[in-house]
Design an enzyme around this catalytic site. Structure first.
Site, PDB file in Angstrom:
ATOM      1  N   CYS A 148     -12.784 -12.596  20.403  1.00 57.94           N
ATOM      2  CA  CYS A 148     -13.919 -11.725  20.103  1.00 57.94           C
ATOM      3  C   CYS A 148     -15.155 -12.607  19.890  1.00 57.94           C
ATOM      4  O   CYS A 148     -15.059 -13.833  19.754  1.00 57.94           O
ATOM      5  CB  CYS A 148     -13.647 -10.885  18.859  1.00 57.94           C
ATOM      6  SG  CYS A 148     -13.527 -11.833  17.333  1.00 57.94           S
ATOM      7  N   HIS A 178      -6.224 -18.119  13.817  1.00 58.15           N
ATOM      8  CA  HIS A 178      -4.774 -18.195  14.034  1.00 58.15           C
ATOM      9  C   HIS A 178      -4.505 -18.424  15.524  1.00 58.15           C
ATOM     10  O   HIS A 178      -4.028 -17.531  16.236  1.00 58.15           O
ATOM     11  CB  HIS A 178      -4.102 -16.915  13.532  1.00 58.15           C
ATOM     12  CG  HIS A 178      -4.188 -16.738  12.056  1.00 58.15           C
ATOM     13  ND1 HIS A 178      -4.013 -17.779  11.171  1.00 58.15           N
ATOM     14  CD2 HIS A 178      -4.435 -15.638  11.293  1.00 58.15           C
ATOM     15  CE1 HIS A 178      -4.133 -17.350   9.945  1.00 58.15           C
ATOM     16  NE2 HIS A 178      -4.407 -16.051   9.970  1.00 58.15           N
ATOM     17  N   CYS A 240     -16.877 -15.324  10.248  1.00 52.13           N
ATOM     18  CA  CYS A 240     -17.249 -14.283  11.204  1.00 52.13           C
ATOM     19  C   CYS A 240     -18.243 -13.318  10.556  1.00 52.13           C
ATOM     20  O   CYS A 240     -18.012 -12.849   9.432  1.00 52.13           O
ATOM     21  CB  CYS A 240     -16.000 -13.529  11.647  1.00 52.13           C
ATOM     22  SG  CYS A 240     -16.354 -12.065  12.657  1.00 52.13           S
ATOM     23  N   HIS A 268      -3.425 -13.334   2.372  1.00 50.25           N
ATOM     24  CA  HIS A 268      -4.087 -13.808   3.590  1.00 50.25           C
ATOM     25  C   HIS A 268      -5.468 -14.364   3.258  1.00 50.25           C
ATOM     26  O   HIS A 268      -6.148 -13.872   2.350  1.00 50.25           O
ATOM     27  CB  HIS A 268      -4.218 -12.667   4.604  1.00 50.25           C
ATOM     28  CG  HIS A 268      -4.714 -13.099   5.944  1.00 50.25           C
ATOM     29  ND1 HIS A 268      -6.045 -13.277   6.209  1.00 50.25           N
ATOM     30  CD2 HIS A 268      -4.057 -13.409   7.092  1.00 50.25           C
ATOM     31  CE1 HIS A 268      -6.196 -13.668   7.472  1.00 50.25           C
ATOM     32  NE2 HIS A 268      -5.000 -13.759   8.019  1.00 50.25           N
ATOM     33  N   GLU A 270      -8.376 -14.189   4.625  1.00 52.50           N
ATOM     34  CA  GLU A 270      -9.509 -13.263   4.694  1.00 52.50           C
ATOM     35  C   GLU A 270      -9.492 -12.273   3.528  1.00 52.50           C
ATOM     36  O   GLU A 270     -10.539 -11.958   2.950  1.00 52.50           O
ATOM     37  CB  GLU A 270      -9.486 -12.506   6.019  1.00 52.50           C
ATOM     38  CG  GLU A 270     -10.691 -11.613   6.250  1.00 52.50           C
ATOM     39  CD  GLU A 270     -10.727 -11.028   7.642  1.00 52.50           C
ATOM     40  OE1 GLU A 270     -11.274  -9.927   7.804  1.00 52.50           O
ATOM     41  OE2 GLU A 270     -10.194 -11.676   8.572  1.00 52.50           O
TER      42      GLU A 270
END
Length: 309
Positions: A148, A178, A240, A268, A270
């Site tokens: 992306c 990842h 991001c 995780h 994020e």
């Protein structure tokens, strides 16, 4: 009748234009003047002046209290999590955009094209259905494929940082994304991946003053940002923008006094970064947990013990 005039002036004109403490002094001085000049003429005016003075002081004290509340609200605003995050990000050693790496951007973009372009995939794109036939087998490529925009940006920033600071030790607080190929490329470029213990606690002891530290595409927690800020290092933020947009959303929740519901794996990278930007939050991983929280919101009663559970 004449002595009523100062009350009208103070209540409307002075009340709006003079600072609170100045107004209080002005009222006191004004009444002292009227009291001293009037006593010699008519002692009966004293109660009227005294009552008038007390009324004015009461109004002024109310105004002072309102202004103190306003100042407190402004002070509280400065304590929002977003304000602290942005104060760190505005420092000169905090780099978070392609503008910081203009000199190497085109070179890095070309290198990324060489690394990630595929001759076979390019042939598949030439077909209307993104299909390639070989030995009787049809292979289809998803029309939406690859990285992306946010990930491409993160890779470009990370590679650019390595090229910009060739003589410095460069660290990264986690996998950039990842993707084994990308992370291996960073290893080849001698980027040091910060080590973690069994509880995912990171060891920042190997980071020295003047080093370069990259934050991954997932972002970093506020505690990590504080720690790195205190170490006098250059921070390259590859977070991001869509992740940062979520942080702005949870900031809105904090301002409104709401609880943020975060969908994701609790440990995780994020999720950990996002929850550090919340004042009050709860994480749900799957449908069962989401239904449990929804049922609590709709059906729980005060004192039924479910909150403690």
């Amino acid at each position: 009748r004449i002595l009523l005039l100062p009350s009208l002036v103070v209540g409307f004109s002075f009340h709006r234009q003079v600072a609170p403490l100045q107004r209080l002094t002005a009222v006191n001085n004004k009444h002292r003047t009227f009291r001293s000049s009037s006593l010699s003429d008519n002692v009966e005016t004293l109660p009227t002046i005294q009552d008038d003075n007390e009324e004015n002081e009461h109004l002024i004290k109310q105004e002072i209290e309102k202004e103190l509340v306003t100042k407190k609200k402004k002070a509280d605003k400065k304590r929002f999590i977003k304000n602290e995050r942005e104060s760190i990000a505005k420092k000169k050693d905090y780099l978070r955009g392609a503008g910081a790496f203009k000199k190497v951007k085109s070179e890095v973009t070309a290198a990324m094209r060489v690394q990630f372009d595929s001759e076979m995939m390019n042939k598949m794109k030439e077909s209307p259905n993104y299909m390639l036939e070989k030995d009787g087998i049809e292979f289809y490529l998803a029309k939406d494929h690859g990285f992306c925009w946010g990930v491409e940006r993160s890779i470009n920033l990370a590679y650019s940082a390595v090229e910009t600071f060739p003589d410095r030790t460069v660290h990264i607080t986690n996998e950039l994304i990842h993707n084994p190929m990308v992370n291996e490329k960073l290893h080849v470029k001698n980027v040091n991946f910060i080590k973690k213990d069994a509880d995912s606690n990171k060891d920042f002891s190997e980071i020295k003053e003047g080093d370069v530290v990259m934050l991954p595409a997932f972002g970093a927690s506020l505690d990590e940002m504080r720690d790195l800020d205190a170490r006098n290092v250059k921070i390259v933020d590859t977070t991001c923008p869509w992740v940062a947009k979520v942080w702005n959303t949870v900031h809105t929740h904090q301002v409104r006094g709401l609880t943020s519901v975060i969908h994701g794996k609790y440990a995780h990278e994020e999720t950990m970064a996002t929850k550090s930007m919340c004042e009050t939050y709860i994480c749900v991983k799957n449908l069962d947990e989401a239904e449990y929280v929804a049922d609590f919101i709709v059906n729980a009663k005060e004192g039924d013990g479910r909150a403690e559970e």
